[in-house]
Design a protein around this motif. Structure first.
Motif, PDB file in Angstrom:
ATOM      1  N   THR A  48       0.827  -1.195   0.000  1.00 12.25           N
ATOM      2  CA  THR A  48       0.000   0.000   0.000  1.00 12.25           C
ATOM      3  C   THR A  48       0.866   1.253   0.000  1.00 12.25           C
ATOM      4  O   THR A  48       2.007   1.242   0.455  1.00 12.25           O
ATOM      5  N   VAL A  49       0.295   2.335  -0.530  1.00 14.68           N
ATOM      6  CA  VAL A  49       1.030   3.589  -0.641  1.00 14.68           C
ATOM      7  C   VAL A  49       0.791   4.423   0.611  1.00 14.68           C
ATOM      8  O   VAL A  49      -0.340   4.815   0.898  1.00 14.68           O
ATOM      9  N   GLU A  50       1.855   4.681   1.356  1.00 17.25           N
ATOM     10  CA  GLU A  50       1.743   5.454   2.595  1.00 17.25           C
ATOM     11  C   GLU A  50       2.668   6.671   2.608  1.00 17.25           C
ATOM     12  O   GLU A  50       2.412   7.644   3.315  1.00 17.25           O
ATOM     13  N   ASP A  51       3.758   6.625   1.850  1.00 17.79           N
ATOM     14  CA  ASP A  51       4.732   7.713   1.867  1.00 17.79           C
ATOM     15  C   ASP A  51       4.309   8.847   0.943  1.00 17.79           C
ATOM     16  O   ASP A  51       3.601   8.644  -0.046  1.00 17.79           O
ATOM     17  N   GLU A  52       4.758  10.048   1.281  1.00 16.89           N
ATOM     18  CA  GLU A  52       4.546  11.224   0.438  1.00 16.89           C
ATOM     19  C   GLU A  52       5.900  11.740  -0.028  1.00 16.89           C
ATOM     20  O   GLU A  52       6.914  11.583   0.655  1.00 16.89           O
ATOM     21  N   LEU A 237      -2.189  -2.144  -9.919  1.00 15.67           N
ATOM     22  CA  LEU A 237      -2.373  -1.076  -8.925  1.00 15.67           C
ATOM     23  C   LEU A 237      -3.057  -1.544  -7.646  1.00 15.67           C
ATOM     24  O   LEU A 237      -3.194  -0.763  -6.705  1.00 15.67           O
ATOM     25  N   CYS A 238      -3.519  -2.788  -7.606  1.00 11.85           N
ATOM     26  CA  CYS A 238      -4.102  -3.311  -6.367  1.00 11.85           C
ATOM     27  C   CYS A 238      -2.971  -3.807  -5.463  1.00 11.85           C
ATOM     28  O   CYS A 238      -2.086  -4.525  -5.910  1.00 11.85           O
ATOM     29  N   ALA A 239      -3.004  -3.407  -4.212  1.00 11.31           N
ATOM     30  CA  ALA A 239      -1.891  -3.744  -3.302  1.00 11.31           C
ATOM     31  C   ALA A 239      -2.427  -4.158  -1.946  1.00 11.31           C
ATOM     32  O   ALA A 239      -2.248  -3.472  -0.947  1.00 11.31           O
ATOM     33  N   LEU A 243      -9.838  -2.558  -3.932  1.00  7.79           N
ATOM     34  CA  LEU A 243      -9.742  -1.424  -4.845  1.00  7.79           C
ATOM     35  C   LEU A 243      -8.294  -1.129  -5.202  1.00  7.79           C
ATOM     36  O   LEU A 243      -7.392  -1.323  -4.379  1.00  7.79           O
ATOM     37  N   PRO A 244      -8.042  -0.628  -6.404  1.00  6.68           N
ATOM     38  CA  PRO A 244      -6.690  -0.165  -6.722  1.00  6.68           C
ATOM     39  C   PRO A 244      -6.312   1.007  -5.820  1.00  6.68           C
ATOM     40  O   PRO A 244      -7.180   1.802  -5.406  1.00  6.68           O
TER      41      PRO A 244
END
Length: 258
Positions: A48-52, A237-239, A243-244
């Motif tokens: 999953t995307v957590e960093d900015e 894009l699904c991680a 949902l993607p």
């Protein structure tokens, strides 16, 4: 992002006949073939995307998730841009809710807040991922197609329910993760009967079908993406969630803004 086709920006003051006629024009201008130069493997997420972070002009493709939330009288849209596994930009848009929900005319209810949010986005978008349908639509012009053509950007739609068309297999059965089921046009769709206009995609699944199962996503090309590549992009894009990531993050952001 810049609006490329201002004549197609959704106008909720149109009559139903005018809206449907505009959708016919949008579908005629939409491209349901690959025109993007993106390798799906370049988008693949392992977590999953957590960093900015900051946008890197020399980095990988930028994927922008788009989702909406609602107050009593407003549509609130959130867009979240992801590049190389990091969030590199966020924007929001608001617009009055001027018409009720009508199946097939979603873009005219929610589109203006989406256009406002994307128009404010400071980074280029290589791919738009919208909550809703694209070519799986009576006139082949769902919200993903509509927005994709307005910005002339590669776009796809990810919906939870099937608006129209017929799957080649029942969607009520248990399917293993990764299963793809083509959705074909019927006589209710303006595409030739039998045309593959999207897919049901089993992005996640429980291992034991006797206990419970996850329903598949309904994914379809919006603009400048083929039906088959649409599924490749969504799968990449699904991680860990159904949902993607782009729309999952945009959904959470829209709820926070609301």
């Amino acid at each position: 992002m810049e609006v490329a086709r201002p004549e197609y920006v959704p106008d909720p003051s149109f009559s139903r006949e005018e809206m449907e006629a505009l959708q016919d024009d949008i579908a005629a201008d939409a491209a349901f073939a690959d025109d993007h130069g993106i390798d799906p493997d370049a988008l693949r997420l392992t977590d999953t995307v957590e960093d900015e972070g900051d946008y890197d002009p020399d980095g990988g493709p930028v994927v922008v998730g788009v989702d909406q939330a609602f107050t009593d009288d407003e549509s609130v849209s959130a867009v979240v841009a992801i590049q190389d596994g990091r969030v590199v930009a966020r924007e929001t848009g608001r617009a009055p809710l001027e018409i009720p929900y009508v199946p097939g005319l979603l873009a005219f209810r929610e589109g203006r807040s989406i256009v406002t949010a994307l128009d404010s986005l400071s980074v280029p978008a290589d791919l738009l991922v919208l909550d809703g349908s694209g070519r799986i639509h009576f006139r082949q012009a769902g919200i993903a197609t509509h927005v994709g053509v307005v910005f002339d950007a590669p776009a796809l739609g990810v919906a939870k329910n099937l608006l129209c068309g017929t799957p080649r297999r029942s969607l009520d059965d248990y399917y293993r993760e990764g299963t793809r089921i083509p959705i074909e046009a019927t006589d209710r769709v303006s595409a030739p009967i039998g045309t593959v206009i999207g897919h049901a995609f089993q992005s996640r699944q429980y291992p034991n079908p006797e206990k419970r199962h996850v329903n598949p996503l309904i994914v379809s090309p919006g603009h400048r993406v083929s039906a088959e590549t649409t599924v490749d992009f969504v799968e990449a894009l699904c991680a860990g969630y159904k949902l993607p990531e782009p729309t999952r993050l945009a959904d959470a952001a829209a709820d926070r803004v609301k």
